[in-house]
Design a protein around this motif. Structure first.
Motif, PDB file in Angstrom:
ATOM      1  N   GLN A  34       0.827  -1.198   0.000  1.00 27.80           N
ATOM      2  CA  GLN A  34       0.000   0.000   0.000  1.00 27.80           C
ATOM      3  C   GLN A  34       0.871   1.260   0.000  1.00 27.80           C
ATOM      4  O   GLN A  34       0.594   2.215  -0.729  1.00 27.80           O
ATOM      5  CB  GLN A  34      -0.932  -0.014   1.214  1.00 27.80           C
ATOM      6  CG  GLN A  34      -1.816   1.209   1.367  1.00 27.80           C
ATOM      7  CD  GLN A  34      -2.848   1.328   0.260  1.00 27.80           C
ATOM      8  OE1 GLN A  34      -3.107   0.370  -0.479  1.00 27.80           O
ATOM      9  NE2 GLN A  34      -3.453   2.512   0.123  1.00 27.80           N
ATOM     10  N   TYR A  35       1.929   1.248   0.797  1.00 25.34           N
ATOM     11  CA  TYR A  35       2.807   2.431   0.878  1.00 25.34           C
ATOM     12  C   TYR A  35       3.757   2.490  -0.311  1.00 25.34           C
ATOM     13  O   TYR A  35       3.928   3.545  -0.934  1.00 25.34           O
ATOM     14  CB  TYR A  35       3.588   2.407   2.182  1.00 25.34           C
ATOM     15  CG  TYR A  35       4.448   3.632   2.402  1.00 25.34           C
ATOM     16  CD1 TYR A  35       3.911   4.781   2.977  1.00 25.34           C
ATOM     17  CD2 TYR A  35       5.794   3.645   2.032  1.00 25.34           C
ATOM     18  CE1 TYR A  35       4.689   5.907   3.172  1.00 25.34           C
ATOM     19  CE2 TYR A  35       6.583   4.768   2.224  1.00 25.34           C
ATOM     20  CZ  TYR A  35       6.024   5.899   2.791  1.00 25.34           C
ATOM     21  OH  TYR A  35       6.797   7.013   2.974  1.00 25.34           O
ATOM     22  N   SER A  69       5.981   0.438  -8.773  1.00 25.77           N
ATOM     23  CA  SER A  69       5.155  -0.672  -9.260  1.00 25.77           C
ATOM     24  C   SER A  69       5.598  -1.955  -8.582  1.00 25.77           C
ATOM     25  O   SER A  69       6.798  -2.198  -8.403  1.00 25.77           O
ATOM     26  CB  SER A  69       5.288  -0.808 -10.776  1.00 25.77           C
ATOM     27  OG  SER A  69       6.628  -1.049 -11.155  1.00 25.77           O
ATOM     28  N   ILE A  70       4.632  -2.794  -8.199  1.00 25.12           N
ATOM     29  CA  ILE A  70       4.907  -4.011  -7.436  1.00 25.12           C
ATOM     30  C   ILE A  70       4.254  -5.199  -8.124  1.00 25.12           C
ATOM     31  O   ILE A  70       3.077  -5.141  -8.478  1.00 25.12           O
ATOM     32  CB  ILE A  70       4.384  -3.890  -5.996  1.00 25.12           C
ATOM     33  CG1 ILE A  70       4.917  -2.621  -5.329  1.00 25.12           C
ATOM     34  CG2 ILE A  70       4.752  -5.124  -5.183  1.00 25.12           C
ATOM     35  CD1 ILE A  70       4.228  -2.279  -4.038  1.00 25.12           C
ATOM     36  N   GLU A 116      -3.072   1.198  -6.968  1.00 27.21           N
ATOM     37  CA  GLU A 116      -3.223   0.971  -8.406  1.00 27.21           C
ATOM     38  C   GLU A 116      -1.949   0.414  -9.032  1.00 27.21           C
ATOM     39  O   GLU A 116      -1.985  -0.068 -10.166  1.00 27.21           O
ATOM     40  CB  GLU A 116      -3.600   2.284  -9.096  1.00 27.21           C
ATOM     41  CG  GLU A 116      -4.958   2.839  -8.666  1.00 27.21           C
ATOM     42  CD  GLU A 116      -5.308   4.121  -9.391  1.00 27.21           C
ATOM     43  OE1 GLU A 116      -4.434   4.624 -10.152  1.00 27.21           O
ATOM     44  OE2 GLU A 116      -6.425   4.628  -9.196  1.00 27.21           O
ATOM     45  N   ASN A 117      -0.831   0.478  -8.324  1.00 24.10           N
ATOM     46  CA  ASN A 117       0.438  -0.012  -8.858  1.00 24.10           C
ATOM     47  C   ASN A 117       0.768  -1.421  -8.381  1.00 24.10           C
ATOM     48  O   ASN A 117       1.896  -1.874  -8.551  1.00 24.10           O
ATOM     49  CB  ASN A 117       1.577   0.926  -8.461  1.00 24.10           C
ATOM     50  CG  ASN A 117       1.517   2.250  -9.192  1.00 24.10           C
ATOM     51  OD1 ASN A 117       1.083   2.317 -10.340  1.00 24.10           O
ATOM     52  ND2 ASN A 117       1.944   3.316  -8.525  1.00 24.10           N
ATOM     53  N   LEU A 118      -0.214  -2.104  -7.788  1.00 28.14           N
ATOM     54  CA  LEU A 118      -0.015  -3.474  -7.333  1.00 28.14           C
ATOM     55  C   LEU A 118      -0.594  -4.433  -8.360  1.00 28.14           C
ATOM     56  O   LEU A 118      -1.783  -4.375  -8.686  1.00 28.14           O
ATOM     57  CB  LEU A 118      -0.687  -3.688  -5.974  1.00 28.14           C
ATOM     58  CG  LEU A 118      -0.646  -5.114  -5.404  1.00 28.14           C
ATOM     59  CD1 LEU A 118       0.785  -5.582  -5.228  1.00 28.14           C
ATOM     60  CD2 LEU A 118      -1.407  -5.188  -4.084  1.00 28.14           C
ATOM     61  N   TYR A 119       0.246  -5.334  -8.881  1.00 27.09           N
ATOM     62  CA  TYR A 119      -0.164  -6.289  -9.920  1.00 27.09           C
ATOM     63  C   TYR A 119       0.009  -7.706  -9.379  1.00 27.09           C
ATOM     64  O   TYR A 119       1.012  -8.017  -8.730  1.00 27.09           O
ATOM     65  CB  TYR A 119       0.671  -6.101 -11.186  1.00 27.09           C
ATOM     66  CG  TYR A 119       0.598  -4.698 -11.749  1.00 27.09           C
ATOM     67  CD1 TYR A 119      -0.417  -4.333 -12.631  1.00 27.09           C
ATOM     68  CD2 TYR A 119       1.542  -3.743 -11.386  1.00 27.09           C
ATOM     69  CE1 TYR A 119      -0.489  -3.041 -13.141  1.00 27.09           C
ATOM     70  CE2 TYR A 119       1.479  -2.448 -11.885  1.00 27.09           C
ATOM     71  CZ  TYR A 119       0.452  -2.106 -12.766  1.00 27.09           C
ATOM     72  OH  TYR A 119       0.389  -0.825 -13.261  1.00 27.09           O
ATOM     73  N   LEU A 120      -0.982  -8.543  -9.629  1.00 23.82           N
ATOM     74  CA  LEU A 120      -0.996  -9.909  -9.112  1.00 23.82           C
ATOM     75  C   LEU A 120      -0.738 -10.910 -10.215  1.00 23.82           C
ATOM     76  O   LEU A 120      -1.179 -10.737 -11.361  1.00 23.82           O
ATOM     77  CB  LEU A 120      -2.337 -10.218  -8.443  1.00 23.82           C
ATOM     78  CG  LEU A 120      -2.763  -9.297  -7.287  1.00 23.82           C
ATOM     79  CD1 LEU A 120      -4.113  -9.732  -6.741  1.00 23.82           C
ATOM     80  CD2 LEU A 120      -1.712  -9.299  -6.185  1.00 23.82           C
ATOM     81  N   ALA A 130       9.568  -5.571 -15.793  1.00 21.22           N
ATOM     82  CA  ALA A 130      10.455  -4.664 -15.051  1.00 21.22           C
ATOM     83  C   ALA A 130       9.726  -3.889 -13.952  1.00 21.22           C
ATOM     84  O   ALA A 130       9.694  -2.663 -13.955  1.00 21.22           O
ATOM     85  CB  ALA A 130      11.142  -3.695 -16.006  1.00 21.22           C
ATOM     86  N   PRO A 131       9.124  -4.586 -12.985  1.00 14.52           N
ATOM     87  CA  PRO A 131       8.517  -3.857 -11.855  1.00 14.52           C
ATOM     88  C   PRO A 131       9.605  -3.298 -10.947  1.00 14.52           C
ATOM     89  O   PRO A 131      10.767  -3.719 -11.011  1.00 14.52           O
ATOM     90  CB  PRO A 131       7.706  -4.948 -11.147  1.00 14.52           C
ATOM     91  CG  PRO A 131       8.446  -6.210 -11.443  1.00 14.52           C
ATOM     92  CD  PRO A 131       9.013  -6.046 -12.828  1.00 14.52           C
TER      93      PRO A 131
END
Length: 456
Positions: A113-114, A120-121, A145-149, A166-167
């Motif tokens: 979250q932080y 990007s994660i 919004e920058n968290l991708y699963l 390239a996260p």
């Protein structure tokens, strides 16, 4: 055609044998050998055209290497930053282990979250579906919004995806579910865990992307898999504490970018792990009043002094041999202290069961905890109460003497800040401090007899 042969590898030390052994001849562990399959294929002989070129062109002088400080990412959790040495280092590989349900996946999702505000994660899960992770994220309030699963278990495909997308940060949950198709053994085996960790290590270094890996633990509490896995990674973090208790302690066992003595203290709440800014207050909360067998100790964890309550109980035994139990304290050290009390002070415990507990799930590994343990034992046996405003620290020698410990000034300051009025310290440590600088009464002692004379 390639041939396969079987070897047996010790899951504790990595010793290899052509046959199974009940006891490892290298480390002495029992029933630790596991079968592995090694694929061997003929290697073509190198001719003159296939000679290996040296790496002399890659040699660098020390002066030519940049001395810039490591780039660190602030995780948004101060206690985690403390354990990591100031934050998550770019290009590092961090292994996080702990008991099931203790909060490993929770804290990793919380830092997303932080970190997701500016980075990007990529969160790769081999255990849970994307829907399950979404439900936990909603419970923890994670909506970056920058968290991708990504749900996958193919380590090579995951490494290629990290390279292509390239996260800024990658999380692997967990390493025991990852596998490489070219290896015939099942996921979680020694070979798979070792090779997958090695693959993610190269990916992190080549792409300069910090990678966090979750590792399962075995029944002994150590991270499952070969010990070489802990040598590959840059940092090894352990979550300590009972899963049914609310407090958790995060400890660095290995850290190439910081100290291994720092700890982080957390409390498990409905909305995830919350930082405990004042561990001393937490560990001393709910202290009993007018009860014998309790004393407060002050230990140093890294750069932080922490106060913890020591409780001791001695009761008449109903067994042929008396019981000795210690929770949060070294069992062998407890036996040494009991032997010193019997020999040097005549406190006979041959017919008493002795139980020692460090309140709050904390562990006293420092020699400075010897004196408060001995005082709590003496208080419990004699049924005499120790002053609630008294604190003690010091190491006990086999002659019954009290030996000096380091950071005496820091310990006294912490005791003073927490409202204690009397502090028992080794006489040698008192020579390096000025009592006029403190409002707390400093009582130097050189023997156990002098320390016990304060218990009335």
């Amino acid at each position: 055609m390639a041939k396969s042969r079987y070897v047996y590898v010790c899951n504790q030390c990595g010793y290899e044998s052509s046959k199974w052994n009940g006891k490892c001849p290298s480390c002495g562990a029992w029933n630790s050998f596991e079968e592995e399959t090694l694929d061997s294929s003929p290697v073509a002989k190198r001719g003159a055209s296939q000679s290996v070129h040296g790496l002399s062109d890659n040699i660098l002088e020390l002066e030519d290497i940049g001395a810039d400080t490591d780039i660190r990412y602030d995780t948004g959790i101060g206690e985690l930053n403390r354990v990591l040495g100031g934050g998550l280092v770019k290009g590092s590989l961090v292994l996080l282990g702990g008991e099931p349900g203790i909060g490993k996946s929770t804290i990793l999702l919380q830092i997303c979250q932080y970190l997701g505000k500016e980075h990007s994660i990529l969160y790769v899960s081999g255990e849970e579906s994307a829907r399950q992770i979404k439900l936990r994220a909603q419970r923890l309030g994670v909506d970056s919004e920058n968290l991708y699963l990504l749900t996958a278990t193919d380590a090579e495909a995951i490494a290629a995806t990290i390279t292509e997308s390239a996260p800024d940060i990658a999380i692997i949950d967990s390493i025991q579910t990852m596998s490489i198709n070219g290896i015939s053994s099942s996921p979680g085996s020694l070979t798979q865990v070792r090779e997958c960790t090695n693959l993610f290590m190269h990916t992190a270094k080549d792409q300069e992307i910090p990678v966090l890996i979750v590792g399962h633990v075995n029944k002994d509490g150590a991270i499952a898999g070969p010990k070489v896995m802990e040598h590959i990674v840059d940092a090894v973090l352990y979550f300590e504490g009972e899963r049914h208790q609310s407090y958790r302690i995060l400890r660095a066992v290995k850290n190439r970018f910081g100290s291994t003595n720092e700890i982080g203290v957390f409390e498990m709440l409905d909305k995830g792990l919350a930082e405990v800014a004042n561990p001393s207050q937490m560990l001393l909360a709910g202290r009993p009043h007018n009860v014998s067998g309790t004393c407060v100790a002050c230990v140093i964890e890294g750069t932080r002094p922490i106060l913890a309550e020591v409780q001791a109980l001695a009761s008449k035994t109903s067994y042929a041999a008396p019981r000795r139990m210690a929770t949060g304290f070294d069992f062998n050290r407890l036996n040494i202290i009991i032997a010193v009390l019997e020999k040097r002070l005549g406190v006979f415990m041959g017919t008493l069961d002795v139980y020692l507990n460090i309140v709050g799930g904390f562990r006293l590994d420092e020699p400075a905890g010897d004196l408060p343990v001995a005082m709590a034992l003496y208080s419990g046996i004699m049924d005499k109460q120790i002053d609630e405003e008294l604190i003690a620290f010091g190491e006990i020698g086999l002659g019954g003497e009290i030996r000096s410990v380091s950071h005496a000034a820091q310990r006294i300051r912490e005791a003073e800040r927490m409202g204690f009025r009397r502090c028992v310290i080794p006489r040698q440590s008192a020579s390096s401090i000025d009592p006029k600088d403190y409002s707390i009464e400093i009582i130097p002692v050189s023997t156990l007899k002098q320390a016990f004379s304060l218990i009335k």
